[in-house]
Design a protein around this motif. Structure first.
Motif, PDB file in Angstrom:
ATOM      1  N   SER A 114       0.851  -1.186   0.000  1.00 19.08           N
ATOM      2  CA  SER A 114       0.000   0.000   0.000  1.00 19.08           C
ATOM      3  C   SER A 114       0.888   1.238   0.000  1.00 19.08           C
ATOM      4  O   SER A 114       1.516   1.568   1.004  1.00 19.08           O
ATOM      5  CB  SER A 114      -0.931   0.028   1.223  1.00 19.08           C
ATOM      6  N   GLU A 116      -0.041   4.274  -0.141  1.00 18.36           N
ATOM      7  CA  GLU A 116      -0.632   5.269   0.755  1.00 18.36           C
ATOM      8  C   GLU A 116      -0.205   5.008   2.208  1.00 18.36           C
ATOM      9  O   GLU A 116       0.108   5.942   2.957  1.00 18.36           O
ATOM     10  CB  GLU A 116      -2.162   5.201   0.626  1.00 18.36           C
ATOM     11  N   LEU A 117      -0.181   3.737   2.586  1.00 17.24           N
ATOM     12  CA  LEU A 117       0.234   3.378   3.941  1.00 17.24           C
ATOM     13  C   LEU A 117       1.648   3.865   4.222  1.00 17.24           C
ATOM     14  O   LEU A 117       1.916   4.459   5.281  1.00 17.24           O
ATOM     15  CB  LEU A 117       0.162   1.861   4.125  1.00 17.24           C
ATOM     16  N   ARG A 120       1.896   7.635   4.600  1.00 20.82           N
ATOM     17  CA  ARG A 120       1.387   8.111   5.885  1.00 20.82           C
ATOM     18  C   ARG A 120       2.276   7.683   7.047  1.00 20.82           C
ATOM     19  O   ARG A 120       2.466   8.426   8.014  1.00 20.82           O
ATOM     20  CB  ARG A 120      -0.042   7.605   6.111  1.00 20.82           C
ATOM     21  N   LEU A 121       2.819   6.474   6.954  1.00 22.79           N
ATOM     22  CA  LEU A 121       3.721   6.012   8.006  1.00 22.79           C
ATOM     23  C   LEU A 121       4.941   6.924   8.067  1.00 22.79           C
ATOM     24  O   LEU A 121       5.375   7.353   9.150  1.00 22.79           O
ATOM     25  CB  LEU A 121       4.144   4.569   7.726  1.00 22.79           C
TER      26      LEU A 121
ATOM     27  N   LEU B  95      -2.696   7.021  11.692  1.00 26.84           N
ATOM     28  CA  LEU B  95      -2.310   7.426  10.333  1.00 26.84           C
ATOM     29  C   LEU B  95      -3.400   8.198   9.606  1.00 26.84           C
ATOM     30  O   LEU B  95      -3.255   8.540   8.423  1.00 26.84           O
ATOM     31  CB  LEU B  95      -1.875   6.204   9.513  1.00 26.84           C
ATOM     32  N   PHE B  97      -6.234   7.522   8.308  1.00 27.44           N
ATOM     33  CA  PHE B  97      -7.019   6.976   7.204  1.00 27.44           C
ATOM     34  C   PHE B  97      -8.496   7.153   7.549  1.00 27.44           C
ATOM     35  O   PHE B  97      -8.858   7.304   8.725  1.00 27.44           O
ATOM     36  CB  PHE B  97      -6.744   5.469   7.041  1.00 27.44           C
TER      37      PHE B  97
END
Ligand SMILES: [Mn+2]
Ligand SMILES: [Mn+2]
Ligand SMILES: [Mn+2]
Ligand SMILES: [Mn+2]
Lengths: 227, 227
Positions: A114, A116-117, A120-121, B95, B97
């Motif tokens: 991911s 996106e993950l 963001r992480l 995060l 989401f």
DNA sequence: TTAAATTTTTAGACTTACCTAAATTTATTT
DNA sequence: AAATAAATTTAGGTAAGTCTAAAAATTTAA
């Protein structure tokens, strides 16, 4: 055969990562045997996989010649390393794992898919540039911020030193360093070098003198203070 | 054959989870076809796997009869659900989401194997008891804190309502709820029920009236305020 | 209660990622 | 430059997890 969005299996990812890690700065291809040793698979299994990766244009492969990643393969390798190191930072900084515990868990987490993950992480962690072992974290574009360092056993003069990384990442080695009070970023002083066996005596902060074999010293990456 | 620490593959984990989710409170076994539909595998593939899970004593299986988890199988299922929901909380709370994005990523993260990781993640998140969709998170011992709720379309009187969960977890449904300003924990009032098609009109906070088909209402889990 | 429909299982195959054993190619020694 | 050793590939197999097609069991309907 036509595939718009090529999928790469977990196993393929591990081969690509291994090829990346075994590649030297010189352009010598990675041998089948070295991959076999590294991945603990038989050489014949390695050959099978190399053919598959070559079909997918992720490596340059010519029978008997050893392999190199294509730009596409390298991009994938670097992304896995980026994920691995970001997760290591997360485990250490947020979940308070010790630096000897994070690698094995990150070996699993690095395969989570991911983008996106990871974006963001990365933000959540404050866009770190180094992992808990002092290794650089490539940025979103895959660029490494190379840090110049030398193994401690190449320092031949008594000087103030900064501990900036490890060459060996085994749990036992990391635990040993912790036990003698040595962590990334620490400053210490070389007090003596025994020129019979090239072993070292160092003084970590206010601690007592610590004895380091040449073997140990060769796995400690340092830079000389003010250089 | 002797194995001290039985390993369970990712595929096996997904079958066990599916069996758990398809099990009703009554003790009717889960059918091969329902698993086939749920997992999008052919029934013959399901049969193969059921035999394997039965060999491993994770399910009770008798040809043509449908399956139920053994206590051992159930423990595994609940642990996967615990991990899934904790990761969903992490993705949402840490995060940022949205609740419609977390499930797919958690489907991957739920398979990461490390008890220590989950223990620390749980602590880091403050030992949450509900996930972003209002579903209960089982504790370390596997105990669920059951929340009593009813589908909105079973409320036949105009009352103040608290939105506590969703039955349908699809992205489109969750996004729709967000678009009408409805989130877990929100209070709203049933303003009208059309007894021709059993559709609802509700008023969310200071928003305008919102029209909900019976189908929509049936997927919204609520409790009546002060009850 | 038989016949038809549905569900489930069996039989036989395929793909991925491994393996062992036997070639084959390349590298190192005499 | 052979001969020998080492590295690599090929050939043929296995187990996990999937599939299609056909057989068998169960359920439903006439
Ligand atoms: Mn690591
Ligand atoms: Mn690291
Ligand atoms: Mn979910
Ligand atoms: Mn959820």
């Amino acid at each position: 055969m036509l595939f718009l969005q090529m999928t790469i299996s977990l196993t393929e990812e591990n081969y690509i990562k291994a090829i990346f890690n075994l590649s030297n700065s010189n352009n010598i291809g990675v041998s089948t045997n070295s991959l076999s040793n590294h991945l603990k698979n038989k050489a014949s299994s390695v050959t099978d996989m190399l053919k598959k990766l070559a079909d997918k244009k992720l490596i340059h492969y010519k029978k008997y010649k050893g392999v190199l990643l294509t730009p596409k393969g390298e991009k994938i390798a670097i992304n896995i390393i980026r994920k691995h190191r970001l997760w290591e930072v997360f485990l250490m900084e947020k979940l308070n794992f010790s630096w000897d515990q994070v690698h094995d868990i990150a070996e699993q987490l690095e395969h989570i898919k991911s983008d996106e993950l990871i974006k963001r992480l990365d933000n959540f962690l404050g866009k770190p540039t180094l992992d808990p072992h002092g290794d650089p974290i490539p940025n979103e574009k895959g660029k490494f911020n190379e840090i110049k360092s030398m193994p401690l056993n190449e320092c031949k003069i008594l000087k103030e030193i900064i501990f900036i990384g490890v060459k060996n990442h085994t749990i036992s080695f990391l635990k040993y360093l912790t036990s003698i009070g040595l962590g990334i970023g620490d400053r210490f002083r070389i007090e003596a070098i025994n020129n019979f066996d090239n072993s070292y005596q160092i003084k970590v902060k206010k601690n007592n003198l610590v004895f380091l074999s040449n073997d140990l010293a060769s796995n400690i990456l340092v830079k000389i203070k003010n250089e």
